[in-house]
Design an enzyme around this catalytic site. Sequence first.
Site, PDB file in Angstrom:
ATOM      1  N   GLN A 100       0.821  -1.366   0.123  1.00 55.89           N
ATOM      2  CA  GLN A 100       0.056  -0.117   0.013  1.00 55.89           C
ATOM      3  C   GLN A 100       0.953   1.173  -0.090  1.00 55.89           C
ATOM      4  O   GLN A 100       0.527   2.497  -0.011  1.00 55.89           O
ATOM      5  CB  GLN A 100      -0.802  -0.184   1.391  1.00 55.89           C
ATOM      6  CG  GLN A 100      -1.785  -1.088   1.254  1.00 55.89           C
ATOM      7  CD  GLN A 100      -2.636  -1.408   2.486  1.00 55.89           C
ATOM      8  OE1 GLN A 100      -2.038  -1.795   3.353  1.00 55.89           O
ATOM      9  NE2 GLN A 100      -3.832  -0.843   2.533  1.00 55.89           N
ATOM     10  N   HIS A 118      -1.416   1.512  -4.407  1.00 60.32           N
ATOM     11  CA  HIS A 118      -1.595   3.009  -4.304  1.00 60.32           C
ATOM     12  C   HIS A 118      -0.716   3.747  -5.172  1.00 60.32           C
ATOM     13  O   HIS A 118      -0.588   5.010  -5.033  1.00 60.32           O
ATOM     14  CB  HIS A 118      -1.727   3.356  -2.842  1.00 60.32           C
ATOM     15  CG  HIS A 118      -2.839   2.788  -2.104  1.00 60.32           C
ATOM     16  ND1 HIS A 118      -2.906   2.628  -0.807  1.00 60.32           N
ATOM     17  CD2 HIS A 118      -3.752   2.064  -2.412  1.00 60.32           C
ATOM     18  CE1 HIS A 118      -3.610   2.177  -0.350  1.00 60.32           C
ATOM     19  NE2 HIS A 118      -4.571   1.712  -1.368  1.00 60.32           N
ATOM     20  N   CYS A 126       2.745  14.106 -17.362  1.00 60.32           N
ATOM     21  CA  CYS A 126       2.159  15.091 -17.824  1.00 60.32           C
ATOM     22  C   CYS A 126       0.757  14.780 -18.283  1.00 60.32           C
ATOM     23  O   CYS A 126       0.174  14.129 -18.792  1.00 60.32           O
ATOM     24  CB  CYS A 126       2.842  15.885 -18.897  1.00 60.32           C
ATOM     25  SG  CYS A 126       1.833  17.090 -19.835  1.00 60.32           S
ATOM     26  N   ILE A 228       7.885  -5.018  12.141  1.00 56.77           N
ATOM     27  CA  ILE A 228       8.244  -5.921  10.775  1.00 56.77           C
ATOM     28  C   ILE A 228       9.751  -5.995  10.556  1.00 56.77           C
ATOM     29  O   ILE A 228      10.132  -7.266  10.325  1.00 56.77           O
ATOM     30  CB  ILE A 228       7.373  -5.427   9.704  1.00 56.77           C
ATOM     31  CG1 ILE A 228       7.459  -6.311   8.478  1.00 56.77           C
ATOM     32  CG2 ILE A 228       7.600  -3.930   9.364  1.00 56.77           C
ATOM     33  CD1 ILE A 228       6.616  -7.474   8.704  1.00 56.77           C
TER      34      ILE A 228
HETATM   35 ZN    ZN Z   1       3.513  17.488 -21.367  1.00 53.83          ZN
END
Ligand code: ZN
Length: 235
Positions: A100, A118, A126, A228
């Site tokens: 995650q 995620h 862009c 962990i």
């Molecule tokens: Zn661009």
Amino acid sequence: MMDTLKKWVEESKNIVFFGGAGVSTESGIPDFRGVDGLYRQKYAWPPEEILSIGFFIKNPEEYYRFYRDKILITNVDPNPAHFKLAQWEKEGKLRAVVTQNIDGLHQKAGSKRVYELHGSIHRNYCMKCGKFYTAEQLMEMEGVPTCTCGGVIKPDVVHYGEALDQGVMRMAMEAISSADMLIVGGTSLVVYPAAGMIDLYRGKRLVLINKSATPRDDLADLIIRDPIGQVLSQL
Ligand code: ZN
């Protein structure tokens, strides 16, 4: 408990690791959800609101002020948990890491099959022409990063209000459902749909390693209440 864990790891050939924020905090990455007095002085909105897709579109300046301050962190190193998982993959014991986290620390430690539910701060595109930018390139720009074409650059992370990547989900689910051992670490298992993915595991070796109790503890075949990195470094 450690003896059982050791034995299971030795016998397993198809381990899947499912990890959350706790894996990264041991590398010094703070939890961005931490809202204290200092936070309130700096930001007028809660983190979850700033990290929503609607907020990004409406107020990219404020989004990026928060993002640069709390999320875009690259000067950290993997910890023993990351390195152990990378080693298991090399040895042919570990099939995949499902995470995650968005910091890329598993790859930095050498892991190859990492399913980032995620997204990642290391991929940025862009919005106009799709050109790719690294996290380092983003850090060199100021304010709202813009492409050479003039478009706004968007981090390839899953914002609140955005769906998880279907391809990544599918691969993660496939790995979990066919694993001979599932190690869940550093997650309180409250963020869905990611947390629900562990239901796909069909085996008898579900190990939960987390400092505090989780709502899914009843599912586990083995529970270890330690950090962990500390646990995995002993294996
Ligand atoms: Zn661009």
